[in-house]
Structures are given as structure tokens and as C-alpha cells.
Design a protein around this motif. Sequence first.
Motif, PDB file in Angstrom:
ATOM      1  N   ASP A   1     -19.013  -6.245 -13.980  1.00 35.28           N
ATOM      2  CA  ASP A   1     -20.312  -6.224 -14.637  1.00 35.28           C
ATOM      3  C   ASP A   1     -21.204  -7.243 -13.926  1.00 35.28           C
ATOM      4  N   PRO A   2     -22.270  -6.789 -13.237  1.00 30.29           N
ATOM      5  CA  PRO A   2     -23.102  -7.730 -12.476  1.00 30.29           C
ATOM      6  C   PRO A   2     -23.823  -8.749 -13.352  1.00 30.29           C
ATOM      7  N   SER A   3     -23.944  -8.495 -14.640  1.00 29.35           N
ATOM      8  CA  SER A   3     -24.633  -9.444 -15.523  1.00 29.35           C
ATOM      9  C   SER A   3     -23.689 -10.547 -16.030  1.00 29.35           C
ATOM     10  N   ARG A   4     -22.388 -10.366 -15.849  1.00 30.80           N
ATOM     11  CA  ARG A   4     -21.428 -11.363 -16.329  1.00 30.80           C
ATOM     12  C   ARG A   4     -21.272 -12.476 -15.314  1.00 30.80           C
ATOM     13  N   ARG A   5     -21.348 -13.705 -15.792  1.00 29.96           N
ATOM     14  CA  ARG A   5     -21.123 -14.866 -14.920  1.00 29.96           C
ATOM     15  C   ARG A   5     -19.627 -15.092 -14.778  1.00 29.96           C
ATOM     16  N   LEU A   6     -19.203 -15.394 -13.574  1.00 26.68           N
ATOM     17  CA  LEU A   6     -17.796 -15.711 -13.349  1.00 26.68           C
ATOM     18  C   LEU A   6     -17.437 -17.001 -14.061  1.00 26.68           C
ATOM     19  N   THR A   7     -16.198 -17.073 -14.482  1.00 28.86           N
ATOM     20  CA  THR A   7     -15.666 -18.307 -15.025  1.00 28.86           C
ATOM     21  C   THR A   7     -14.637 -18.813 -14.024  1.00 28.86           C
ATOM     22  N   TYR A   8     -14.579 -20.124 -13.883  1.00 31.28           N
ATOM     23  CA  TYR A   8     -13.667 -20.753 -12.930  1.00 31.28           C
ATOM     24  C   TYR A   8     -12.585 -21.497 -13.700  1.00 31.28           C
ATOM     25  N   TRP A   9     -11.350 -21.389 -13.205  1.00 29.34           N
ATOM     26  CA  TRP A   9     -10.191 -21.930 -13.909  1.00 29.34           C
ATOM     27  C   TRP A   9      -9.326 -22.759 -12.987  1.00 29.34           C
ATOM     28  N   LEU A  10      -8.534 -23.624 -13.589  1.00 26.49           N
ATOM     29  CA  LEU A  10      -7.455 -24.297 -12.907  1.00 26.49           C
ATOM     30  C   LEU A  10      -6.185 -23.837 -13.627  1.00 26.49           C
ATOM     31  N   LEU A  11      -5.255 -23.230 -12.883  1.00 29.35           N
ATOM     32  CA  LEU A  11      -4.019 -22.703 -13.452  1.00 29.35           C
ATOM     33  C   LEU A  11      -2.882 -23.665 -13.129  1.00 29.35           C
ATOM     34  N   VAL A  12      -2.253 -24.201 -14.152  1.00 30.29           N
ATOM     35  CA  VAL A  12      -1.182 -25.183 -13.999  1.00 30.29           C
ATOM     36  C   VAL A  12       0.136 -24.447 -13.775  1.00 30.29           C
ATOM     37  N   ARG A  13       0.815 -24.787 -12.664  1.00 32.15           N
ATOM     38  CA  ARG A  13       2.072 -24.133 -12.313  1.00 32.15           C
ATOM     39  C   ARG A  13       3.141 -25.185 -12.066  1.00 32.15           C
ATOM     40  N   GLY A  14       4.357 -24.884 -12.516  1.00 33.21           N
ATOM     41  CA  GLY A  14       5.459 -25.825 -12.383  1.00 33.21           C
ATOM     42  C   GLY A  14       5.347 -26.911 -13.433  1.00 33.21           C
ATOM     43  N   ARG A  15       6.450 -27.362 -13.928  1.00 38.45           N
ATOM     44  CA  ARG A  15       6.497 -28.424 -14.942  1.00 38.45           C
ATOM     45  C   ARG A  15       7.567 -29.424 -14.541  1.00 38.45           C
ATOM     46  N   GLY A  16       7.655 -30.523 -15.269  1.00 30.59           N
ATOM     47  CA  GLY A  16       8.639 -31.553 -14.969  1.00 30.59           C
ATOM     48  C   GLY A  16      10.055 -31.028 -14.875  1.00 30.59           C
ATOM     49  N   GLU A  17      10.418 -30.133 -15.792  1.00 34.81           N
ATOM     50  CA  GLU A  17      11.777 -29.590 -15.777  1.00 34.81           C
ATOM     51  C   GLU A  17      11.958 -28.466 -14.744  1.00 34.81           C
ATOM     52  N   ARG A  18      10.851 -27.902 -14.260  1.00 31.75           N
ATOM     53  CA  ARG A  18      10.910 -26.826 -13.268  1.00 31.75           C
ATOM     54  C   ARG A  18       9.767 -26.966 -12.267  1.00 31.75           C
TER      55      ARG A  18
ATOM     56  N   ASP B   1     -12.598 -13.265 -12.538  1.00 32.07           N
ATOM     57  CA  ASP B   1     -12.701 -14.719 -12.582  1.00 32.07           C
ATOM     58  C   ASP B   1     -11.939 -15.284 -11.387  1.00 32.07           C
ATOM     59  N   LEU B   2     -12.296 -16.488 -10.980  1.00 35.26           N
ATOM     60  CA  LEU B   2     -11.635 -17.151  -9.861  1.00 35.26           C
ATOM     61  C   LEU B   2     -10.927 -18.401 -10.374  1.00 35.26           C
ATOM     62  N   ALA B   3      -9.824 -18.753  -9.712  1.00 33.67           N
ATOM     63  CA  ALA B   3      -9.042 -19.898 -10.185  1.00 33.67           C
ATOM     64  C   ALA B   3      -8.445 -20.677  -9.020  1.00 33.67           C
ATOM     65  N   ILE B   4      -8.148 -21.922  -9.311  1.00 31.58           N
ATOM     66  CA  ILE B   4      -7.448 -22.823  -8.405  1.00 31.58           C
ATOM     67  C   ILE B   4      -6.031 -22.990  -8.951  1.00 31.58           C
ATOM     68  N   LEU B   5      -5.029 -22.932  -8.069  1.00 29.97           N
ATOM     69  CA  LEU B   5      -3.650 -23.168  -8.476  1.00 29.97           C
ATOM     70  C   LEU B   5      -3.337 -24.648  -8.333  1.00 29.97           C
ATOM     71  N   TYR B   6      -2.719 -25.202  -9.359  1.00 32.41           N
ATOM     72  CA  TYR B   6      -2.381 -26.623  -9.417  1.00 32.41           C
ATOM     73  C   TYR B   6      -0.876 -26.775  -9.598  1.00 32.41           C
ATOM     74  N   ALA B   7      -0.225 -27.512  -8.717  1.00 31.12           N
ATOM     75  CA  ALA B   7       1.205 -27.810  -8.811  1.00 31.12           C
ATOM     76  C   ALA B   7       1.357 -29.091  -9.627  1.00 31.12           C
ATOM     77  N   ALA B   8       1.811 -28.948 -10.875  1.00 32.12           N
ATOM     78  CA  ALA B   8       1.805 -30.060 -11.829  1.00 32.12           C
ATOM     79  C   ALA B   8       2.583 -31.285 -11.348  1.00 32.12           C
ATOM     80  N   VAL B   9       3.819 -31.123 -10.963  1.00 28.50           N
ATOM     81  CA  VAL B   9       4.624 -32.277 -10.571  1.00 28.50           C
ATOM     82  C   VAL B   9       4.075 -32.921  -9.298  1.00 28.50           C
TER      83      VAL B   9
END
Length: 137
Positions: free
Chosen positions: A7-24, A50-58
Motif C-alpha cells: 500500500d503506497p500510503s502506508r509508512r514503513l515501520t522499522y524494527w530491531l529483531l532480537v535473536r539468540g539468548r543467554g541460554e542459546r 516492514d524493514l528490520a535489523i537483526l540483533y545478536a543478543a549475547v
Amino acid sequence: MVRVAPDPSRRLTYWLLVRGRGERPLDALVLPDEIRAHSSSKRPSVQPDDLAILYAAVWQAIFGVVEVVGEPENDPRRERWSWRFPIRPLAVVHDLHDAPPVEAAGVFPQSLWRHSHIRLTQDQFERARELIEAHSA
């Protein structure tokens, strides 16, 4: 999967996606072909395109730029991380040892605790994308 024109009228939303945790934590070697989806414990607000950045938690590092390519779906059989949505990598740092720190994009690890994803400003997203693209060659 059927793709609907954005939809050209919709503004993109930007995200940071958290991947990996302390135990994994994530392995240092990043395989772009294995980046296909992201999971969440609650229904995410992400939408296709939408567009996102991947974040390696540990690692506390950013390592990928992705596009959301489908709607979130719920798997009621799963107790944890029952929401999942498909993503497509656009740029990836192949070794987390080379990935830039998340703080360089203006995001601080303390703000990410106990989240699977957070909303980014356009400036934060653009800075993170520049850093990842500079390290993904």
C-alpha cells in the motif's frame, strides 16, 4: 506464498529483531540461507514490507538487514515463541566477530531486555543499515 502489492500510503515501520539468548546464543558464523523467520512470544505488530535489523543478543551486535515478507502467524501448539513471521535477508555480516555493536546505531542493550523485537526510528534503522552494509562486504 502470495505477495500483495504494498500500500503506497502506508509508512514503513522499522524494527530491531532480537535473536539468540543467554541460554542459546547465536553461533559466530551467520548463514544467510538460514534466516527465514523470526519468532515472538506475543503477537508482533510487524507487517509485510516492514524493514528490520537483526540483533545478536549475547554478542550485543547488529548483523543483518531484513524485510518482513509475510503476516505473523500463531502456532497454538507451542508454549513459548508461538508467533512467527517470515523474513528475507537483504544484507548480512557473515561473522559475528565482525558485526558492529548495537550502540553504534543509537540503541542500547539495556532497552532490549526481555523483548523479541522493538520499534526503531528511521534514523536508528538507517545508521544500523549503513554499519551492517559496511561490514557485510
